[in-house]
Structures are given as structure tokens and as C-alpha cells.
Design an enzyme around this catalytic site. Structure first.
Site, PDB file in Angstrom:
ATOM      1  N   SER A 111      42.764  -5.088  94.273  1.00 13.97           N
ATOM      2  CA  SER A 111      43.646  -4.255  93.454  1.00 13.97           C
ATOM      3  C   SER A 111      43.786  -2.887  94.108  1.00 13.97           C
ATOM      4  CB  SER A 111      43.099  -4.109  92.029  1.00 13.97           C
ATOM      5  OG  SER A 111      43.302  -5.283  91.282  1.00 13.97           O
ATOM      6  N   TYR A 116      44.488   0.636  98.033  1.00 13.98           N
ATOM      7  CA  TYR A 116      45.086   1.960  97.963  1.00 13.98           C
ATOM      8  C   TYR A 116      46.059   2.054  99.142  1.00 13.98           C
ATOM      9  CZ  TYR A 116      45.436   6.894  96.898  1.00 13.98           C
ATOM     10  OH  TYR A 116      45.915   8.121  96.525  1.00 13.98           O
ATOM     11  N   ILE A 135      38.485  -3.142  95.013  1.00 14.17           N
ATOM     12  CA  ILE A 135      39.535  -2.310  94.456  1.00 14.17           C
ATOM     13  C   ILE A 135      39.649  -0.991  95.218  1.00 14.17           C
ATOM     14  CG2 ILE A 135      37.996  -1.322  92.698  1.00 14.17           C
ATOM     15  CD1 ILE A 135      40.468  -1.321  90.782  1.00 14.17           C
ATOM     16  N   CYS A 136      40.862  -0.492  95.318  1.00 12.53           N
ATOM     17  CA  CYS A 136      41.165   0.830  95.845  1.00 12.53           C
ATOM     18  C   CYS A 136      40.843   0.910  97.345  1.00 12.53           C
ATOM     19  CB  CYS A 136      40.434   1.893  95.029  1.00 12.53           C
ATOM     20  SG  CYS A 136      41.171   3.534  95.118  1.00 12.53           S
ATOM     21  N   HIS A 137      39.857   1.738  97.746  1.00 15.06           N
ATOM     22  CA  HIS A 137      39.486   1.863  99.155  1.00 15.06           C
ATOM     23  C   HIS A 137      38.456   0.820  99.596  1.00 15.06           C
ATOM     24  CE1 HIS A 137      41.385   5.792  98.562  1.00 15.06           C
ATOM     25  NE2 HIS A 137      41.436   5.923  99.871  1.00 15.06           N
TER      26      HIS A 137
END
Length: 198
Positions: free
Chosen positions: A177, A149, A128-130
Site C-alpha cells: 500500500s 509511497y 506499506i509506504c516506504h
């Protein structure tokens, strides 16, 4: 955002869980600092609430530092180091985000080996994200459809992935995500991946 707190467990529930034969091991793989707190604690709560085993694996022993964006937000104890874990020990692998965390984690060869082993074994990996920075470094995004991200878009495209702006993307066992707002979908995908590993 859905809360994934751990429910109180009474004696009967504990005995029921002890008797389970379908408990799975979910490893949360992180560096020593810069871990986005909710991206660790919410999926962790989802896993433990469902009766499975969550383990925190990091690049070194001790505790890791959590953040709320850039603000310090506590610590969590490490269960095992990345040097001591192989894909044979893991049913599902989760890579929480934060900025500093995956940037440091992608420099740890043990962590990268674990990610590659998981993907090669067809075991679920969620980032998720980075955290997709780690997937890039492990060379497991080529030909996959992913999200992240937004600032990672160019990195992922340059690594051979197809980047899309969606809350959850699944591609051959790799789930991604974008940010904490996507945690409800991310946690649902995590629980689905655990059920698929049973």
C-alpha cells in the site's frame, strides 16, 4: 480513516480466545526508530482485535521509537529480535513504513533473510509506504506488481517490479500500500491474509 482500537475484553471473551485453535502469529518487523506510528498501531489493533497474536520484532532489544511523520510519537517494546526469528515462527509478516525505519531495516541481514524466507515459503508479506525498500533489498519484487509511497517508484521499477498507483496491490502473496490513507484497505488485506493462513 477506520479506527482499529482494541476492544475491552471481558472474562468470557478471554476464555473463548484462549480456547481458539486457529490463532495465528503476525510479526511486525521494524528497525529501532522512525516507524510511522499509525502504520504499526492500526494493523496491530486489527490483528489483536481479531484474536490473533501480534509480535514486534526489531533489529535489537528494548524499545523502538515511533513517529508521526517526523514528530516523535512514543515507543513500543520489542518482543524478539530479527536474529531470533525465522519464517517457521511466523504466519504473516507486516512491514510498517516511515522513512528512517525501512532505510535502516534494509541494512539488517537477519531481517532480509526473514523476508526472503517468508516469500519463498509462500507466506503473506505486507508492506506499506516506504517499507517496499526492504522488499527491494531482499530481492523479492522482481516480476511483481507493487505500489508504495510515490518516491519509491523508480527504485521499485529498477528492481524489476511493475509499479502502480493503487491503494492496495496483491501479487503472489506480497501485499503493498502507498501511505496511511490506505490503512483501511491494508488492514482488510491483512485480516484476509490471516484467514488464508488458517
Amino acid at each position: 480513516m477506520r479506527a482499529w482500537g482494541v476492544r475491552p475484553h471481558d472474562q468470557a471473551m478471554t476464555e473463548t480466545q484462549d480456547a481458539r485453535t486457529d490463532t495465528r502469529t503476525v510479526v511486525f518487523l521494524v528497525a529501532g526508530e522512525g516507524i510511522e506510528r499509525v502504520e504499526l498501531t492500526e494493523p496491530w489493533g486489527a490483528v489483536t482485535e481479531a484474536g490473533h497474536t501480534a509480535l514486534l520484532v526489531s533489529t535489537s532489544d528494548g524499545e523502538v521509537d515511533l513517529v508521526d511523520h517526523l514528530t516523535p510519537a512514543g515507543t513500543q517494546a520489542v518482543d524478539r529480535t530479527s536474529a531470533d526469528v525465522t519464517a517457521a515462527d511466523v504466519d504473516v509478516l507486516v512491514l510498517p513504513g516511515g522513512v528512517a525505519n525501512p532505510d535502516a531495516l534494509r541494512q539488517d541481514q537477519h531481517a532480509l533473510t526473514l523476508v526472503r524466507e517468508m516469500v519463498e515459503a509462500g507466506k503473506p508479506v505486507l508492506a506499506i509506504c516506504h517499507a517496499p525498500w526492504v522488499l527491494i533489498e531482499a530481492d523479492v519484487v522482481r516480476g511483481r506488481r507493487v505500489t508504495s509511497y510515490p518516491s519509491l517508484r523508480t527504485d521499485l521499477v529498477n528492481a524489476g517490479a511493475e509499479w502502480v498507483d493503487e491503494e492496495l496491490v496483491s501479487s503472489d502473496g506480497v501485499f503493498t500500500s502507498r501511505n496511511p490513507d490506505d490503512l483501511p484497505a491494508f488492514c482488510d488485506a491483512l485480516l484476509g491474509a490471516i484467514r488464508g493462513a488458517e
